[in-house]
Design an enzyme around this catalytic site. Structure first.
Site, PDB file in Angstrom:
ATOM      1  N   GLY A  33       0.824  -1.209   0.000  1.00 31.81           N
ATOM      2  CA  GLY A  33       0.000   0.000   0.000  1.00 31.81           C
ATOM      3  C   GLY A  33       0.849   1.246   0.000  1.00 31.81           C
ATOM      4  N   ASN A  34       0.215   2.388   0.208  1.00 25.48           N
ATOM      5  CA  ASN A  34       0.955   3.651   0.279  1.00 25.48           C
ATOM      6  C   ASN A  34       0.252   4.585   1.258  1.00 25.48           C
ATOM      7  OD1 ASN A  34      -0.930   5.538  -1.266  1.00 25.48           O
ATOM      8  ND2 ASN A  34      -0.630   3.896  -2.770  1.00 25.48           N
ATOM      9  N   ARG A  35       0.843   5.736   1.493  1.00 20.69           N
ATOM     10  CA  ARG A  35       0.393   6.603   2.581  1.00 20.69           C
ATOM     11  C   ARG A  35      -0.737   7.561   2.208  1.00 20.69           C
ATOM     12  NH1 ARG A  35       4.000   6.131   6.768  1.00 20.69           N
ATOM     13  NH2 ARG A  35       6.084   5.425   6.184  1.00 20.69           N
ATOM     14  N   SER A  36      -1.323   7.414   1.043  1.00 16.55           N
ATOM     15  CA  SER A  36      -2.411   8.326   0.678  1.00 16.55           C
ATOM     16  C   SER A  36      -3.609   8.153   1.619  1.00 16.55           C
ATOM     17  CB  SER A  36      -2.859   8.037  -0.759  1.00 16.55           C
ATOM     18  OG  SER A  36      -4.020   8.782  -1.059  1.00 16.55           O
TER      19      SER A  36
END
Ligand code: CTP
Ligand code: CA
Length: 234
Positions: A33-36
């Site tokens: 995943g990512n931090r958005s």
């Protein structure tokens, strides 16, 4: 004749907003995943609904759905692409942080540690494959048509080869979307924060509109102020 009030400017316009970071499964319990946070996309969807648009929000986030917005929940880049492509929209705002890569295969069952005394530090290698570039594909499918107006986002840190604006300009021309919203990331900037500074770049124009430090609602308002003229000229 009086011009329409600002909060009716998107009446009759169907807007699609994508929001949040995609989750690319490794196994049934884990993902890349990512931090958005999705907050900026939600603010954009909310602002469009307040101006009278029909809004479809395609999201990976669990933030509260803004009033008057239709929510479609997705997890992966491929699901997001399928849902975006299914809608005939007048405007598509790609605020989602789409993973560029996904694990080549997702295990059907939980990946377990092995307990081999001969190799106690054994660890799997994850092979990644490219996800489709959804925005570039929307540009390609649009061809010479005026619709949908396509808006991209670019989160850039800048590096020794170029600054935020030069990377953003190159990305805008490479992707071929109509408007690009560029913001500086890194050092705790932007991701999950309530205030942000962004630069709005239009394809074929050297002008840059800088907004901020501003709330995400103010950024959303500036985005629609920039998109609405494109709906009338194209
Ligand atoms: N995007 C997309 N599909 C992808 C990756 C990105 O549609 N597979 C969209 C994003 O939603 C965003 C824009 O493209 O609106 C720019 O994303 P960004 O990650 O900044 O650009 P990339 O082309 O992926 O370049 P980079 O190598 O800098 O990540
Ligand atoms: Ca990317």
């Amino acid at each position: 004749v009086l011009s329409a009030p600002a909060d009716d400017a998107l009446t009759g316009v169907h807007v699609v907003v994508t929001a949040g970071g995609t989750r690319e499964p490794l196994d049934p319990v884990r993902y890349l995943g990512n931090r958005s946070s999705g907050k900026q996309g939600y603010a954009i969807a909310d602002a469009a609904a307040r101006r009278g648009a029909k809004v479809t929000l395609i999201s990976t986030s669990t933030l509260p759905t803004p009033a008057g917005v239709d929510l479609v929940t997705v997890e992966t880049a491929l699901q997001l692409q399928e849902q975006v492509t299914a809608v005939r929209a007048d405007v598509v705002v790609m605020a989602a942080a789409v993973a560029d890569f996904r694990p080549a295969e997702a295990a059907g069952t939980k990946i377990k540690k092995t307990h081999d005394p001969a190799d106690p530090d054994a660890a799997p290698t994850v092979r990644l494959v490219r996800n489709p570039d959804i925005l570039a594909e929307l540009v390609r499918q649009r061809g010479d048509c005026a619709r949908p107006v396509l808006v991209g986002f670019a989160a850039e840190t800048g590096d020794e080869h170029g600054d935020l604006l030069s990377y953003a300009r190159a990305k805008l021309e490479r992707k071929g979307c109509d408007l690009l919203v560029a913001n500086q990331v890194g050092d705790g900037l932007t991701f999950g924060q309530d205030h942000t500074t962004v630069h709005l770049l239009r394809r074929g124009s050297p002008e840059v509109t800088t907004v901020g430090p501003a709330t995400k609602a103010e950024v959303a308002a500036a985005l629609w102020d920039a998109v609405i003229p494109l709906l009338h000229t194209s």
